[in-house]
Design a protein around this motif. Sequence first.
Motif, mmCIF file in Angstrom:
data_model
loop_
_atom_site.group_PDB
_atom_site.id
_atom_site.type_symbol
_atom_site.label_atom_id
_atom_site.label_comp_id
_atom_site.label_asym_id
_atom_site.label_seq_id
_atom_site.Cartn_x
_atom_site.Cartn_y
_atom_site.Cartn_z
ATOM 1 N N LYS A 268 -29.237 105.417 -48.295
ATOM 2 C CA LYS A 268 -28.635 105.567 -46.977
ATOM 3 C C LYS A 268 -29.248 106.783 -46.294
ATOM 4 O O LYS A 268 -29.337 107.854 -46.891
ATOM 5 C CB LYS A 268 -27.130 105.771 -47.116
ATOM 6 C CG LYS A 268 -26.409 105.934 -45.797
ATOM 7 C CD LYS A 268 -24.942 106.274 -46.057
ATOM 8 C CE LYS A 268 -24.312 106.993 -44.882
ATOM 9 N NZ LYS A 268 -23.707 106.082 -43.919
ATOM 10 N N LEU A 269 -29.653 106.605 -45.049
ATOM 11 C CA LEU A 269 -30.231 107.720 -44.317
ATOM 12 C C LEU A 269 -29.123 108.572 -43.721
ATOM 13 O O LEU A 269 -28.131 108.060 -43.238
ATOM 14 C CB LEU A 269 -31.128 107.212 -43.188
ATOM 15 C CG LEU A 269 -32.381 106.452 -43.616
ATOM 16 C CD1 LEU A 269 -33.246 106.137 -42.396
ATOM 17 C CD2 LEU A 269 -33.195 107.255 -44.635
ATOM 18 N N GLY A 270 -29.300 109.876 -43.764
ATOM 19 C CA GLY A 270 -28.334 110.776 -43.156
ATOM 20 C C GLY A 270 -28.593 110.912 -41.666
ATOM 21 O O GLY A 270 -29.607 110.457 -41.152
ATOM 22 N N ARG B 166 -32.038 114.311 -49.488
ATOM 23 C CA ARG B 166 -31.002 113.296 -49.672
ATOM 24 C C ARG B 166 -30.291 113.575 -50.986
ATOM 25 O O ARG B 166 -30.912 114.057 -51.929
ATOM 26 C CB ARG B 166 -31.629 111.907 -49.744
ATOM 27 C CG ARG B 166 -32.400 111.535 -48.509
ATOM 28 C CD ARG B 166 -32.891 110.102 -48.608
ATOM 29 N NE ARG B 166 -33.847 109.830 -47.551
ATOM 30 C CZ ARG B 166 -35.029 109.257 -47.755
ATOM 31 N NH1 ARG B 166 -35.396 108.892 -48.977
ATOM 32 N NH2 ARG B 166 -35.846 109.044 -46.747
ATOM 33 N N GLY C 240 -27.749 111.981 -46.173
ATOM 34 C CA GLY C 240 -28.073 110.691 -46.772
ATOM 35 C C GLY C 240 -28.099 110.753 -48.280
ATOM 36 O O GLY C 240 -27.861 111.809 -48.877
#
Length: 464
Positions: free
Chosen positions: A228-230, A267, A215
């Motif tokens: 944005k989340l990974g 992140r 992310g």
Amino acid sequence: MAHESILVVEDDASMGFFLSEAMRKEGYGVDVVASGEEALERIAQDRFNLVILDLRLPSMDGMEVLANIKVTNPELVVIMITAHGSKDTAIEAIRKGAYDYFTKPFDINEMRVVVKRALERGRLQDELRQLKETVEKRRGFYKIVGKSKGMRDVFDLAETVFYNDVTVLITGESGTGKELIAEAIHYNSPRRAKPFVKLNCVAIPETLLESELFGYEKGAFTGATRQKLGKFELADHGTLLLDEIGDMSLATQAKLLRVLQEREVERVGGVKPVKVDVRIIASTNQDLAQLVKAQRFRDDLYFRLNVLPIHIPPLRNRGEDIPLLVEHFINLSNTQFHKDIERFSDDVMDLLINYSWPGNVRELENVVQRAVILSKEPVIQEWSLPPEIRGQRGEAFFDMEKLKRDLSLNEKVEIIVSEVEKKLIVQALDEVDWKREKAASLLGISLKTLYNKMKRYELLEQSS
Ligand SMILES: Nc1ncnc2c1ncn2[C@@H]1O[C@H](COP(=O)(O)OP(=O)(O)OP(=O)(O)O)[C@@H](O)[C@H]1O
Ligand SMILES: [Mg+2]
């Protein structure tokens, strides 16, 4: 709850403004665009819950936009606005998947009610879909078919890890069912109610892979307009399948190793690491040990992943699974294509069992599907098979049972030679409608010799 967003597609600026104000007052997020092209662009970028779409637009008209949306985002709710007196177009729009339509001039209060109802329905459908997906997937692991020793070993191994979080490495050729086994492990584990997230390491360019995995923060790089989340964070408390891990670059491998050791991710552009609790399943159709030797895969990562290796044997080594799989896929295809196929003819089943299946179970699945679609009778005949499978019969003229007997090499060669000779004679006879004289001259032997050979190969009763 996150507030729902509406896209208004309207080239008439005052109408667009009127609509967007009315919807904003209801608490929805609203965006307005003035053309079909822009609308499709926006829909591809962002998640909208509903689209209010004017039929009359410059260049691409509303009907075309609707058709496009129904292909790319079939679940997206679309409400059409049509000009006065175009009832037929309105009906066509409904037929093409619009939720409802309004004819100008319309009552904005009515519009409010319809939008609210449509969004409610959209929410319900989302839920239902998710529920169905989970149920189907859960049922899915009962649907892993196989009774061969090879597959029973796979099931036994998989079972040992249902209730503990050890990392699993699933290997096997393409199409052998690696993903299916990974799913089975997840949906049988205590993590089943949490996400099962997949990441295919091949399909993604190297630069993207990292942000997919870990992310990024808003502003981490140009274009990172929001956080944005990974996949690691998305899979928190669930399972992450790293598909085709053999294709991951050494740089990303190093970062992955760190996550596995520390149990936390950073992140891209992030200031502090985030704790994650994820069960890892890796899969590959490559020989990782070999890649380690070639220094294309880190040995420390390999050891960490290889805690419990599960190897799925290729389909050609487990022929006894084939009839079961065929049955299973006939059932699935019957349902999917509304057919009523019973089985494959015995001849065809022999062909399927003897074929080498380079694409493994996936290839078998496709072959069955295709045959079910093509077949007009309940028992599937040879012509419904693709040529590469039909063609193999000609090559299978060695009688393997005879060759396995305890014979000298000369005797074995003798057997093969006679089988070739028999095949050649049959072919010649076929060519000339089994007229012996013609066949003899084609083969360059006397009629008498042909007769003797036909007698020996038990071909006499078939000819005239
Ligand atoms: N034992 C099985 N029983 C029923 N269906 C199976 C079985 N093995 C594989 N399949 C089906 O075959 C197809 C391929 O399986 P899957 O995607 O799991 O293979 P894979 O090993 O991950 O392939 P790839 O390496 O190409 O990603 C899927 O549709 C799957 O449902
Ligand atoms: Mg796969």
